[in-house]
Design a protein around this motif. Structure first.
Motif, short mmCIF file in Angstrom:
data_model
loop_
_atom_site.label_atom_id
_atom_site.label_comp_id
_atom_site.label_asym_id
_atom_site.label_seq_id
_atom_site.Cartn_x
_atom_site.Cartn_y
_atom_site.Cartn_z
N SER A 234 0.84 -1.19 0.00
CA SER A 234 0.00 0.00 0.00
C SER A 234 0.88 1.25 0.00
O SER A 234 1.91 1.27 0.67
N PRO A 235 0.51 2.30 -0.75
CA PRO A 235 1.36 3.50 -0.78
C PRO A 235 1.38 4.20 0.58
O PRO A 235 0.42 4.11 1.35
N PRO A 236 2.50 4.89 0.89
CA PRO A 236 2.66 5.54 2.20
C PRO A 236 1.47 6.43 2.58
O PRO A 236 1.04 6.42 3.73
N ALA A 237 0.92 7.17 1.61
CA ALA A 237 -0.18 8.09 1.95
C ALA A 237 -1.39 7.31 2.46
O ALA A 237 -2.06 7.73 3.41
N ASP A 238 -1.68 6.14 1.88
CA ASP A 238 -2.80 5.33 2.33
C ASP A 238 -2.54 4.75 3.72
O ASP A 238 -3.43 4.72 4.58
N LEU A 239 -1.30 4.28 3.94
CA LEU A 239 -0.96 3.72 5.25
C LEU A 239 -1.12 4.79 6.33
O LEU A 239 -1.66 4.54 7.40
N GLN A 240 -0.64 6.00 6.02
CA GLN A 240 -0.74 7.08 7.00
C GLN A 240 -2.20 7.43 7.27
O GLN A 240 -2.59 7.68 8.41
N ALA A 241 -2.99 7.40 6.21
CA ALA A 241 -4.42 7.72 6.38
C ALA A 241 -5.11 6.66 7.24
O ALA A 241 -5.97 6.97 8.06
N VAL A 242 -4.73 5.39 7.07
CA VAL A 242 -5.32 4.33 7.90
C VAL A 242 -4.90 4.52 9.36
O VAL A 242 -5.72 4.39 10.27
N GLY A 243 -3.63 4.87 9.58
CA GLY A 243 -3.15 5.13 10.95
C GLY A 243 -3.95 6.25 11.61
O GLY A 243 -4.35 6.14 12.77
N ARG A 244 -4.20 7.32 10.85
CA ARG A 244 -4.97 8.45 11.40
C ARG A 244 -6.42 8.06 11.61
O ARG A 244 -7.05 8.46 12.59
N ALA A 245 -6.98 7.25 10.69
CA ALA A 245 -8.37 6.82 10.83
C ALA A 245 -8.52 5.98 12.10
O ALA A 245 -9.51 6.12 12.83
N LEU A 246 -7.55 5.12 12.38
CA LEU A 246 -7.61 4.30 13.60
C LEU A 246 -7.60 5.18 14.84
O LEU A 246 -8.33 4.97 15.79
N LYS A 247 -6.73 6.20 14.80
CA LYS A 247 -6.67 7.16 15.91
C LYS A 247 -8.04 7.81 16.11
O LYS A 247 -8.55 7.89 17.22
N SER A 248 -8.65 8.22 15.00
CA SER A 248 -9.92 8.92 15.11
C SER A 248 -11.04 7.98 15.58
O SER A 248 -11.85 8.34 16.44
N VAL A 249 -11.08 6.73 15.09
CA VAL A 249 -12.18 5.84 15.52
C VAL A 249 -11.99 5.42 16.98
O VAL A 249 -12.97 5.28 17.71
N LEU A 250 -10.74 5.23 17.40
CA LEU A 250 -10.51 4.83 18.80
C LEU A 250 -10.83 5.99 19.74
O LEU A 250 -11.35 5.79 20.83
N GLY A 251 -10.54 7.22 19.26
CA GLY A 251 -10.93 8.40 20.03
C GLY A 251 -12.45 8.52 20.11
O GLY A 251 -13.01 8.80 21.18
N GLY A 252 -13.12 8.27 18.99
CA GLY A 252 -14.59 8.32 18.96
C GLY A 252 -15.20 7.27 19.87
O GLY A 252 -16.16 7.54 20.61
#
Ligand SMILES: [Zn+2]
Ligand SMILES: [Zn+2]
Ligand SMILES: [Zn+2]
Length: 324
Positions: A234-252
């Motif tokens: 997976s390209p770096p931008a997608d991996l970073q976006a998944v990492g941020r999405a996990l942060k946001s869902v776990l925060g939610g």
């Protein structure tokens, strides 16, 4: 020495790994993971010598942000090939060769994924990608499982935020079943189609859904929007976006239900059997217990309608608002 044994009733492999019983608090009763003050945390900076030497570190010179070390109590170990031996009509065994690593998510003992900086989630995802890439280059290995267990109820035995990476010499049943699901689906791609059905606005890089078929309350699925079977391609931008999405869902999740234990399960196709598959991450909060009925039938009873869970998580902006 660990051993794989085949359960002839279900076709599932079991790892018999008695050394793992020696790990800290392996059989401790259910309770929040607590700092064991009798010995220093092996994952905190300054205690690096209490783990085997790092396989990889990320971060500026002299200071690590993410650290990968061999697991002291590996479930899979050694380079023995996957050779199945039958010992009589019902006893089937194999060597449990493979790799078991620990990924220290942050130098900060008190951190959680939801509190990591965006930069840090990117480093974590890069480390996961790099390790899977490394596993995939090792002859005899076929599949990598990345997981994060957070909280005692989710199976964490050390409080310091960490994940695990297991390189395995066989493709586990759960993956085989998901691969069969993708293969059965008479369309382009099962998860691309699920994402299309849920998406409400534009083309996000990552989509988070509460699946229609959720087996547990507030279960979520994080799907990179670009189709690809392998996390490690997976390209770096997608991996970073998944990492941020996990942060946001776990925060939610934290906002909606409080500080709950959870498992993150990273599913990527076996290295050499890529399609049809679409890599993804399961977010499974530990709000209920798997009990007799679930064990007996494999049927999960979800006491919460996923659409309701979705509405609550939408209200804190953790998931997409679209519904099928
Ligand atoms: Zn620590
Ligand atoms: Zn797809
Ligand atoms: Zn999956």
């Amino acid at each position: 020495m660990n051993q794989l044994r085949l359960d002839p009733l279900t076709g599932r492999w079991v790892v018999v790994s008695t050394d793992r019983a020696n790990r800290p608090r392996a059989f401790a009763p259910m309770a929040p993971v607590q700092a064991d003050t009798s010995r220093p945390c092996p994952f905190c900076p300054g205690n690096e010598e209490s783990t085997p030497p790092a396989l990889e570190t990320y971060g500026p010179e002299g200071r690590w942000l993410v650290r990968v070390v061999p697991n002291l109590y590996p479930a899979f170990e050694g380079s023995e090939p996957f050779v199945v031996t039958n010992r009589g009509p019902v006893f089937t065994q194999a060597s449990a060769g493979g790799i078991h690593e620990v990924l220290v998510l942050s130098p900060d003992h008190e951190n959680t994924w939801s509190a990591l900086s965006d930069e840090q989630t990117g480093v974590v995802m890069t480390a996961i990608r790099d390790r899977i890439e490394e596993h995939a280059s090792i002859p005899g290995l076929r599949y990598s499982q990345a997981i994060v267990n957070s909280g005692r109820e989710a199976g964490a035995s050390i409080e310091h935020p960490h994940g695990q990476l297991l390189g395995m010499s066989f493709v586990p049943r759960e993956l085989v079943e998901e691969q069969a699901g993708f293969a059965r689906f008479a369309g382009r791609c099962l998860l691309c189609t699920a994402a299309d059905a849920e998406e409400d606005v534009g083309h996000r890089v990552v989509l988070v859904i509460c699946p229609f078929w959720s087996g547990t309350p507030y279960e979520m699925l994080v799907i990179p929007r670009a189709h690809g079977p392998h996390l490690h391609h997976s390209p770096p931008a997608d991996l970073q976006a998944v990492g941020r999405a996990l942060k946001s869902v776990l925060g939610g999740l934290r906002e909606v239900v409080g500080d709950v234990a959870y498992n993150l399960v990273f599913h990527s196709a076996p290295y050499r059997a890529p399609e049809p598959y679409h890599w993804h991450v399961h977010v499974v909060p530990k709000l209920t217990t798997v009990a007799g009925f679930e064990l007996g039938t494999g049927v999960l009873i979800n006491i919460m309608n996923p659409e309701e869970a979705c509405e609550e998580l939408v209200s804190v902006r953790a998931v997409a608002a679209g519904r099928p």
